[in-house]
Design a protein around this motif. Structure first.
Motif, PDB file in Angstrom:
ATOM      1  N   ASP A  33       0.838  -1.198   0.000  1.00 34.19           N
ATOM      2  CA  ASP A  33       0.000   0.000   0.000  1.00 34.19           C
ATOM      3  C   ASP A  33       0.868   1.241   0.000  1.00 34.19           C
ATOM      4  O   ASP A  33       2.060   1.177   0.245  1.00 34.19           O
ATOM      5  CB  ASP A  33      -0.967   0.008   1.189  1.00 34.19           C
ATOM      6  CG  ASP A  33      -0.253  -0.055   2.525  1.00 34.19           C
ATOM      7  OD1 ASP A  33       0.508   0.878   2.848  1.00 34.19           O
ATOM      8  OD2 ASP A  33      -0.466  -1.035   3.254  1.00 34.19           O
ATOM      9  N   ALA A  34       0.241   2.344  -0.315  1.00 28.60           N
ATOM     10  CA  ALA A  34       0.895   3.649  -0.318  1.00 28.60           C
ATOM     11  C   ALA A  34      -0.141   4.688   0.103  1.00 28.60           C
ATOM     12  O   ALA A  34      -1.330   4.536  -0.197  1.00 28.60           O
ATOM     13  CB  ALA A  34       1.425   3.987  -1.712  1.00 28.60           C
ATOM     14  N   ALA A  35       0.311   5.707   0.786  1.00 27.22           N
ATOM     15  CA  ALA A  35      -0.592   6.793   1.163  1.00 27.22           C
ATOM     16  C   ALA A  35      -1.174   7.432  -0.090  1.00 27.22           C
ATOM     17  O   ALA A  35      -0.519   7.502  -1.137  1.00 27.22           O
ATOM     18  CB  ALA A  35       0.151   7.834   1.992  1.00 27.22           C
ATOM     19  N   ASN A  38       0.970  10.040  -1.641  1.00 28.98           N
ATOM     20  CA  ASN A  38       2.356   9.701  -1.938  1.00 28.98           C
ATOM     21  C   ASN A  38       2.458   9.210  -3.381  1.00 28.98           C
ATOM     22  O   ASN A  38       2.532   8.017  -3.664  1.00 28.98           O
ATOM     23  CB  ASN A  38       2.868   8.640  -0.962  1.00 28.98           C
ATOM     24  CG  ASN A  38       4.350   8.426  -1.064  1.00 28.98           C
ATOM     25  OD1 ASN A  38       4.977   8.772  -2.070  1.00 28.98           O
ATOM     26  ND2 ASN A  38       4.932   7.848  -0.034  1.00 28.98           N
ATOM     27  N   LEU A  39       2.451  10.162  -4.293  1.00 33.06           N
ATOM     28  CA  LEU A  39       2.444   9.830  -5.715  1.00 33.06           C
ATOM     29  C   LEU A  39       3.721   9.136  -6.155  1.00 33.06           C
ATOM     30  O   LEU A  39       3.692   8.263  -7.027  1.00 33.06           O
ATOM     31  CB  LEU A  39       2.192  11.087  -6.538  1.00 33.06           C
ATOM     32  CG  LEU A  39       0.859  11.793  -6.262  1.00 33.06           C
ATOM     33  CD1 LEU A  39       0.716  13.034  -7.129  1.00 33.06           C
ATOM     34  CD2 LEU A  39      -0.305  10.855  -6.442  1.00 33.06           C
ATOM     35  N   ALA A  40       4.849   9.485  -5.543  1.00 40.14           N
ATOM     36  CA  ALA A  40       6.116   8.825  -5.900  1.00 40.14           C
ATOM     37  C   ALA A  40       6.045   7.335  -5.577  1.00 40.14           C
ATOM     38  O   ALA A  40       6.471   6.497  -6.378  1.00 40.14           O
ATOM     39  CB  ALA A  40       7.283   9.484  -5.172  1.00 40.14           C
ATOM     40  N   SER A  41       5.497   7.002  -4.427  1.00 43.78           N
ATOM     41  CA  SER A  41       5.367   5.594  -4.055  1.00 43.78           C
ATOM     42  C   SER A  41       4.386   4.878  -4.983  1.00 43.78           C
ATOM     43  O   SER A  41       4.626   3.731  -5.384  1.00 43.78           O
ATOM     44  CB  SER A  41       4.896   5.467  -2.606  1.00 43.78           C
ATOM     45  OG  SER A  41       4.761   4.115  -2.247  1.00 43.78           O
ATOM     46  N   GLN A  42       3.311   5.542  -5.346  1.00 49.15           N
ATOM     47  CA  GLN A  42       2.344   4.931  -6.258  1.00 49.15           C
ATOM     48  C   GLN A  42       3.001   4.640  -7.610  1.00 49.15           C
ATOM     49  O   GLN A  42       2.812   3.560  -8.183  1.00 49.15           O
ATOM     50  CB  GLN A  42       1.136   5.843  -6.435  1.00 49.15           C
ATOM     51  CG  GLN A  42       0.298   5.954  -5.171  1.00 49.15           C
ATOM     52  CD  GLN A  42      -0.820   6.954  -5.317  1.00 49.15           C
ATOM     53  OE1 GLN A  42      -1.432   7.069  -6.380  1.00 49.15           O
ATOM     54  NE2 GLN A  42      -1.100   7.678  -4.253  1.00 49.15           N
ATOM     55  N   ARG A  43       3.771   5.584  -8.119  1.00 48.83           N
ATOM     56  CA  ARG A  43       4.465   5.376  -9.396  1.00 48.83           C
ATOM     57  C   ARG A  43       5.463   4.232  -9.289  1.00 48.83           C
ATOM     58  O   ARG A  43       5.599   3.419 -10.202  1.00 48.83           O
ATOM     59  CB  ARG A  43       5.160   6.660  -9.848  1.00 48.83           C
ATOM     60  CG  ARG A  43       4.188   7.699 -10.388  1.00 48.83           C
ATOM     61  CD  ARG A  43       4.906   8.855 -11.058  1.00 48.83           C
ATOM     62  NE  ARG A  43       5.789   9.568 -10.150  1.00 48.83           N
ATOM     63  CZ  ARG A  43       5.433  10.602  -9.390  1.00 48.83           C
ATOM     64  NH1 ARG A  43       4.191  11.053  -9.440  1.00 48.83           N
ATOM     65  NH2 ARG A  43       6.300  11.195  -8.599  1.00 48.83           N
ATOM     66  N   GLU A  52      -3.161  -1.164  -9.100  1.00 48.19           N
ATOM     67  CA  GLU A  52      -4.054  -0.583  -8.094  1.00 48.19           C
ATOM     68  C   GLU A  52      -5.359  -1.362  -8.059  1.00 48.19           C
ATOM     69  O   GLU A  52      -5.929  -1.687  -9.101  1.00 48.19           O
ATOM     70  CB  GLU A  52      -4.324   0.880  -8.431  1.00 48.19           C
ATOM     71  CG  GLU A  52      -5.171   1.575  -7.395  1.00 48.19           C
ATOM     72  CD  GLU A  52      -5.382   3.046  -7.681  1.00 48.19           C
ATOM     73  OE1 GLU A  52      -6.515   3.513  -7.478  1.00 48.19           O
ATOM     74  OE2 GLU A  52      -4.427   3.724  -8.112  1.00 48.19           O
ATOM     75  N   THR A  53      -5.831  -1.655  -6.850  1.00 48.28           N
ATOM     76  CA  THR A  53      -7.071  -2.415  -6.730  1.00 48.28           C
ATOM     77  C   THR A  53      -8.226  -1.577  -6.208  1.00 48.28           C
ATOM     78  O   THR A  53      -9.375  -1.810  -6.581  1.00 48.28           O
ATOM     79  CB  THR A  53      -6.886  -3.625  -5.798  1.00 48.28           C
ATOM     80  OG1 THR A  53      -6.467  -3.167  -4.521  1.00 48.28           O
ATOM     81  CG2 THR A  53      -5.869  -4.599  -6.370  1.00 48.28           C
ATOM     82  N   GLU A  54      -7.959  -0.625  -5.329  1.00 46.63           N
ATOM     83  CA  GLU A  54      -9.027   0.224  -4.792  1.00 46.63           C
ATOM     84  C   GLU A  54      -8.418   1.376  -4.011  1.00 46.63           C
ATOM     85  O   GLU A  54      -7.235   1.392  -3.720  1.00 46.63           O
ATOM     86  CB  GLU A  54      -9.973  -0.572  -3.899  1.00 46.63           C
ATOM     87  CG  GLU A  54      -9.307  -1.127  -2.643  1.00 46.63           C
ATOM     88  CD  GLU A  54     -10.252  -1.975  -1.804  1.00 46.63           C
ATOM     89  OE1 GLU A  54     -11.262  -1.418  -1.330  1.00 46.63           O
ATOM     90  OE2 GLU A  54      -9.971  -3.158  -1.652  1.00 46.63           O
TER      91      GLU A  54
END
Length: 64
Positions: A33-35, A38-43, A52-54
């Motif tokens: 998961d990522a906050a 926290n777009l850097a972590s998502q990328r 991504e699931t939800e």
């Protein structure tokens, strides 16, 4: 990961090891998961093959 140590493949290497360990235990998927901000972590997750699931919003209420 400290900013100076980023973009060196550390996350990719860690995920590869965790995935190998999980497969040995019979796991069929890996979750993380990522906050939401926290777009850097998502990328990074996307680059490492995560999908991504939800999205959720967590709530709490103090009882004191």
């Amino acid at each position: 990961v400290q900013p100076a140590s980023r973009r060196r493949g550390l996350a990719r290497a860690l995920i590869a090891q965790v995935a190998q360990w999980g497969r040995k235990l019979g796991c069929r998927e890996l979750a993380s998961d990522a906050a939401i901000d926290n777009l850097a972590s998502q990328r990074m997750h996307e680059r490492l093959g995560f999908a991504e699931t939800e999205r959720v919003v967590f709530f709490k209420k103090a009882l004191g």
